[in-house]
Design a protein around this motif. Structure first.
Motif, PDB file in Angstrom:
ATOM      1  N   TRP A 171     -45.509  20.779 -14.380  1.00  0.00           N
ATOM      2  CA  TRP A 171     -45.444  22.583 -14.347  1.00  0.00           C
ATOM      3  C   TRP A 171     -46.173  22.819 -13.843  1.00  0.00           C
ATOM      4  CZ3 TRP A 171     -40.227  23.730 -13.268  1.00  0.00           C
ATOM      5  CH2 TRP A 171     -39.729  22.653 -13.819  1.00  0.00           C
ATOM      6  N   SER A 172     -47.758  22.626 -14.236  1.00  0.00           N
ATOM      7  CA  SER A 172     -48.286  22.926 -13.642  1.00  0.00           C
ATOM      8  C   SER A 172     -49.424  22.212 -11.550  1.00  0.00           C
ATOM      9  CB  SER A 172     -49.924  22.489 -14.330  1.00  0.00           C
ATOM     10  OG  SER A 172     -50.252  22.819 -15.574  1.00  0.00           O
ATOM     11  N   THR A 173     -48.544  21.608 -11.991  1.00  0.00           N
ATOM     12  CA  THR A 173     -48.609  21.185 -10.663  1.00  0.00           C
ATOM     13  C   THR A 173     -47.669  21.830  -9.772  1.00  0.00           C
ATOM     14  OG1 THR A 173     -49.302  18.273 -11.131  1.00  0.00           O
ATOM     15  CG2 THR A 173     -48.004  18.842  -9.484  1.00  0.00           C
ATOM     16  N   VAL A 174     -46.705  21.894  -9.868  1.00  0.00           N
ATOM     17  CA  VAL A 174     -45.406  23.083  -9.540  1.00  0.00           C
ATOM     18  C   VAL A 174     -45.758  24.601  -9.038  1.00  0.00           C
ATOM     19  CG1 VAL A 174     -42.884  23.988  -9.941  1.00  0.00           C
ATOM     20  CG2 VAL A 174     -43.783  21.503 -10.707  1.00  0.00           C
ATOM     21  N   LEU A 175     -46.979  24.325  -9.981  1.00  0.00           N
ATOM     22  CA  LEU A 175     -47.428  25.810  -9.836  1.00  0.00           C
ATOM     23  C   LEU A 175     -48.436  25.737  -8.502  1.00  0.00           C
ATOM     24  CD1 LEU A 175     -47.440  27.231 -13.254  1.00  0.00           C
ATOM     25  CD2 LEU A 175     -46.107  27.975 -11.123  1.00  0.00           C
TER      26      LEU A 175
ATOM     27  N   MET B  94     -52.626  33.822  -8.661  1.00  0.00           N
ATOM     28  CA  MET B  94     -53.959  33.967  -9.006  1.00  0.00           C
ATOM     29  C   MET B  94     -54.436  34.814 -10.460  1.00  0.00           C
ATOM     30  SD  MET B  94     -56.293  33.465  -5.577  1.00  0.00           S
ATOM     31  CE  MET B  94     -55.895  34.688  -4.792  1.00  0.00           C
ATOM     32  N   GLU B  95     -54.095  36.221 -10.547  1.00  0.00           N
ATOM     33  CA  GLU B  95     -54.371  36.678 -11.528  1.00  0.00           C
ATOM     34  C   GLU B  95     -53.581  36.353 -13.097  1.00  0.00           C
ATOM     35  OE1 GLU B  95     -53.781  40.537  -9.933  1.00  0.00           O
ATOM     36  OE2 GLU B  95     -55.752  40.809  -9.275  1.00  0.00           O
ATOM     37  N   ASN B  96     -52.734  35.735 -12.968  1.00  0.00           N
ATOM     38  CA  ASN B  96     -51.699  35.714 -13.756  1.00  0.00           C
ATOM     39  C   ASN B  96     -51.927  34.051 -14.399  1.00  0.00           C
ATOM     40  OD1 ASN B  96     -50.777  37.980 -14.952  1.00  0.00           O
ATOM     41  ND2 ASN B  96     -50.754  38.240 -12.674  1.00  0.00           N
ATOM     42  N   ILE B  97     -51.181  33.188 -13.058  1.00  0.00           N
ATOM     43  CA  ILE B  97     -51.375  32.212 -13.286  1.00  0.00           C
ATOM     44  C   ILE B  97     -52.257  31.359 -13.799  1.00  0.00           C
ATOM     45  CG2 ILE B  97     -50.831  29.703 -12.324  1.00  0.00           C
ATOM     46  CD1 ILE B  97     -49.239  31.299 -10.523  1.00  0.00           C
ATOM     47  N   LEU B  98     -53.533  31.156 -13.121  1.00  0.00           N
ATOM     48  CA  LEU B  98     -54.536  30.210 -13.801  1.00  0.00           C
ATOM     49  C   LEU B  98     -55.552  30.295 -14.967  1.00  0.00           C
ATOM     50  CD1 LEU B  98     -56.717  30.983 -10.322  1.00  0.00           C
ATOM     51  CD2 LEU B  98     -55.690  28.976 -10.875  1.00  0.00           C
ATOM     52  N   PRO B  99     -54.788  32.145 -15.983  1.00  0.00           N
ATOM     53  CA  PRO B  99     -55.477  32.482 -17.492  1.00  0.00           C
ATOM     54  C   PRO B  99     -54.397  31.251 -17.811  1.00  0.00           C
ATOM     55  CG  PRO B  99     -55.970  34.444 -15.838  1.00  0.00           C
ATOM     56  CD  PRO B  99     -55.017  33.534 -14.889  1.00  0.00           C
ATOM     57  N   TYR B 100     -53.272  31.749 -17.374  1.00  0.00           N
ATOM     58  CA  TYR B 100     -51.783  30.583 -18.471  1.00  0.00           C
ATOM     59  C   TYR B 100     -52.219  29.219 -18.311  1.00  0.00           C
ATOM     60  CZ  TYR B 100     -47.818  28.136 -18.491  1.00  0.00           C
ATOM     61  OH  TYR B 100     -46.334  26.736 -18.414  1.00  0.00           O
ATOM     62  N   PHE B 101     -53.466  28.431 -17.073  1.00  0.00           N
ATOM     63  CA  PHE B 101     -53.050  27.180 -17.167  1.00  0.00           C
ATOM     64  C   PHE B 101     -54.080  26.915 -18.224  1.00  0.00           C
ATOM     65  CE2 PHE B 101     -52.724  26.078 -12.609  1.00  0.00           C
ATOM     66  CZ  PHE B 101     -51.516  26.179 -12.860  1.00  0.00           C
TER      67      PHE B 101
ATOM     68  N   CYS C 139     -42.717  21.878 -24.606  1.00  0.00           N
ATOM     69  CA  CYS C 139     -42.330  21.857 -22.938  1.00  0.00           C
ATOM     70  C   CYS C 139     -40.904  23.028 -22.335  1.00  0.00           C
ATOM     71  CB  CYS C 139     -41.367  20.616 -22.924  1.00  0.00           C
ATOM     72  SG  CYS C 139     -43.236  18.898 -23.041  1.00  0.00           S
ATOM     73  N   ASN C 140     -40.684  23.434 -22.874  1.00  0.00           N
ATOM     74  CA  ASN C 140     -39.094  24.665 -23.077  1.00  0.00           C
ATOM     75  C   ASN C 140     -39.946  25.940 -22.322  1.00  0.00           C
ATOM     76  OD1 ASN C 140     -36.957  23.324 -22.945  1.00  0.00           O
ATOM     77  ND2 ASN C 140     -36.979  24.186 -24.986  1.00  0.00           N
ATOM     78  N   LEU C 141     -41.424  26.514 -23.578  1.00  0.00           N
ATOM     79  CA  LEU C 141     -42.049  27.377 -22.684  1.00  0.00           C
ATOM     80  C   LEU C 141     -43.057  27.365 -21.137  1.00  0.00           C
ATOM     81  CD1 LEU C 141     -44.474  27.920 -25.922  1.00  0.00           C
ATOM     82  CD2 LEU C 141     -42.638  29.557 -24.663  1.00  0.00           C
ATOM     83  N   PHE C 142     -43.348  25.634 -21.122  1.00  0.00           N
ATOM     84  CA  PHE C 142     -43.862  25.719 -19.377  1.00  0.00           C
ATOM     85  C   PHE C 142     -42.950  25.292 -18.561  1.00  0.00           C
ATOM     86  CE2 PHE C 142     -46.345  22.582 -21.866  1.00  0.00           C
ATOM     87  CZ  PHE C 142     -47.716  23.675 -22.932  1.00  0.00           C
TER      88      PHE C 142
END
Length: 173
Positions: A40-44, A96-103, A120-123
């Motif tokens: 899911w990180s790859t998808v994002l 960038m402001e939200n996905i990077l901290p999420y990673f 996995c469901n959260l991801f």
């Protein structure tokens, strides 16, 4: 007192009850939770890269270029404030402001050996929410509350993971 690296890594390699990990270590392809995170990180990441292409597409579509050397067409001037281009750029910045901290928070969360099903469901939900956010913000604008719901979904998931990490590590401070 002598410690070696295996002693230091023991908490990460020891699964928590109910995690469904068996003897898998945390940050390897033997851990299904980590593999789900990787997918899911790859998808994002791919989605974020596509935002750059969407910005370029909008620039060519509306003939809006920010630099003198980018002016491919005659009788054009440098322009910075086209609403179509700026909407996509704002969506990209929001990613960038939200996905990077999420990673980062997700990786820290994985280190707590959470339940595989929950993690996995959260991801999945967080990733789909960010894709929907882009669609309703930059691709096909939809009135609120669509965008805020998509935004808040990932934000709440990130805060949830932060709370889990904080609670599980509270005794170490």
């Amino acid at each position: 007192m002598s410690t070696n690296s295996s002693t230091i890594l023991t908490p990460l390699a020891t699964p928590m009850p109910g995690s469904g990990m068996g003897n898998a270590t945390t940050f390897t392809l033997d851990n299904p939770t980590f593999c789900c995170y990787l997918f899911w990180s790859t998808v994002l990441v791919a989605k974020m890269l596509l935002m750059s292409l969407l910005t370029a597409l909008q620039r060519f579509r509306y003939k809006i270029f920010p630099n003198e050397e980018d002016l491919f067409f005659k009788n054009l001037e440098v322009k910075f404030d086209d609403p179509h281009v700026e909407r996509v750029r704002r969506a990209h910045r929001n990613d960038m402001e939200n996905i990077l901290p999420y990673f980062i928070m997700s990786l820290i969360y994985i280190s707590t050996n959470p339940s595989q099903a929950i993690a996995c469901n959260l991801f999945r939900v967080a990733s789909v929410a960010r894709i929907l956010h882009t669609l309703v913000y930059a691709v096909y604008p939809v009135p609120q509350p669509s965008r805020i719901l998509a935004f808040a979904t990932m934000l709440c998931i990130t805060f949830y993971m932060a709370a889990v990490v904080a609670l599980r590590t509270l005794s170490f401070i």
